[in-house]
Design a protein around this motif. Sequence first.
Motif, PDB file in Angstrom:
ATOM      1  N   UNK A  81       0.819  -1.186   0.000  1.00 44.71           N
ATOM      2  CA  UNK A  81       0.000   0.000   0.000  1.00 44.71           C
ATOM      3  C   UNK A  81       0.863   1.249   0.000  1.00 44.71           C
ATOM      4  N   UNK A  82       1.915   1.246   0.773  1.00 48.65           N
ATOM      5  CA  UNK A  82       2.772   2.419   0.838  1.00 48.65           C
ATOM      6  C   UNK A  82       3.439   2.715  -0.487  1.00 48.65           C
ATOM      7  N   UNK A  83       3.849   1.665  -1.188  1.00 52.48           N
ATOM      8  CA  UNK A  83       4.483   1.848  -2.491  1.00 52.48           C
ATOM      9  C   UNK A  83       3.488   2.409  -3.495  1.00 52.48           C
ATOM     10  N   UNK A  84       2.268   1.887  -3.489  1.00 51.61           N
ATOM     11  CA  UNK A  84       1.236   2.412  -4.385  1.00 51.61           C
ATOM     12  C   UNK A  84       0.930   3.871  -4.109  1.00 51.61           C
ATOM     13  N   UNK A  85       0.868   4.231  -2.828  1.00 48.67           N
ATOM     14  CA  UNK A  85       0.618   5.623  -2.465  1.00 48.67           C
ATOM     15  C   UNK A  85       1.768   6.511  -2.903  1.00 48.67           C
ATOM     16  N   UNK A  86       2.979   6.028  -2.696  1.00 49.61           N
ATOM     17  CA  UNK A  86       4.142   6.815  -3.103  1.00 49.61           C
ATOM     18  C   UNK A  86       4.185   7.023  -4.611  1.00 49.61           C
ATOM     19  N   UNK A  87       3.641   6.094  -5.365  1.00 44.76           N
ATOM     20  CA  UNK A  87       3.645   6.229  -6.814  1.00 44.76           C
ATOM     21  C   UNK A  87       2.513   7.130  -7.316  1.00 44.76           C
ATOM     22  N   UNK A  88       1.366   7.114  -6.652  1.00 42.38           N
ATOM     23  CA  UNK A  88       0.209   7.851  -7.177  1.00 42.38           C
ATOM     24  C   UNK A  88       0.119   9.284  -6.643  1.00 42.38           C
ATOM     25  N   UNK A  89       0.625   9.556  -5.469  1.00 41.91           N
ATOM     26  CA  UNK A  89       0.465  10.881  -4.879  1.00 41.91           C
ATOM     27  C   UNK A  89       1.119  11.997  -5.702  1.00 41.91           C
ATOM     28  N   UNK A 139      -6.120  13.555   1.926  1.00 43.16           N
ATOM     29  CA  UNK A 139      -5.038  12.615   2.217  1.00 43.16           C
ATOM     30  C   UNK A 139      -4.894  12.351   3.705  1.00 43.16           C
ATOM     31  N   UNK A 140      -4.993  13.402   4.500  1.00 44.15           N
ATOM     32  CA  UNK A 140      -4.910  13.250   5.953  1.00 44.15           C
ATOM     33  C   UNK A 140      -6.105  12.471   6.496  1.00 44.15           C
ATOM     34  N   UNK A 141      -7.279  12.756   5.955  1.00 48.91           N
ATOM     35  CA  UNK A 141      -8.475  12.027   6.401  1.00 48.91           C
ATOM     36  C   UNK A 141      -8.370  10.548   6.045  1.00 48.91           C
ATOM     37  N   UNK A 142      -7.837  10.266   4.870  1.00 48.36           N
ATOM     38  CA  UNK A 142      -7.640   8.870   4.480  1.00 48.36           C
ATOM     39  C   UNK A 142      -6.645   8.163   5.375  1.00 48.36           C
ATOM     40  N   UNK A 143      -5.595   8.865   5.767  1.00 48.35           N
ATOM     41  CA  UNK A 143      -4.606   8.277   6.672  1.00 48.35           C
ATOM     42  C   UNK A 143      -5.225   7.980   8.028  1.00 48.35           C
ATOM     43  N   UNK A 144      -6.018   8.902   8.535  1.00 46.72           N
ATOM     44  CA  UNK A 144      -6.676   8.682   9.823  1.00 46.72           C
ATOM     45  C   UNK A 144      -7.680   7.539   9.744  1.00 46.72           C
ATOM     46  N   UNK A 145      -8.452   7.510   8.675  1.00 51.35           N
ATOM     47  CA  UNK A 145      -9.437   6.436   8.509  1.00 51.35           C
ATOM     48  C   UNK A 145      -8.748   5.082   8.378  1.00 51.35           C
ATOM     49  N   UNK A 146      -7.597   5.064   7.714  1.00 55.44           N
ATOM     50  CA  UNK A 146      -6.844   3.811   7.590  1.00 55.44           C
ATOM     51  C   UNK A 146      -6.354   3.312   8.937  1.00 55.44           C
TER      52      UNK A 146
END
Length: 85
Positions: free
Chosen positions: A1-9, A36-43
Amino acid sequence: MGLGTAMIMPGTLSTITTTFQPEQRAKGVAMWSGFGAAGNAAGGITTAIAIGTLVFAITEGNELDVAGREAVTSGGLHLTRSPYR
């Protein structure tokens, strides 16, 4: 997930900066970072609930008290969230 986020952001930020006019760009970037912050908190919350449910199901027949279950859940949460810090 982190790699995908790093690629798409960076791509999404680039799209925002090219789509919005210069006077509206700050609002677009602010909304992008807010979501992005809300998604991080929800995750994090979703991960805690999932791990808590899993630990409760695994330890159902064992002799762990509530404090023991909370300690195992907290440890599992820290293991899954620590790579993001």
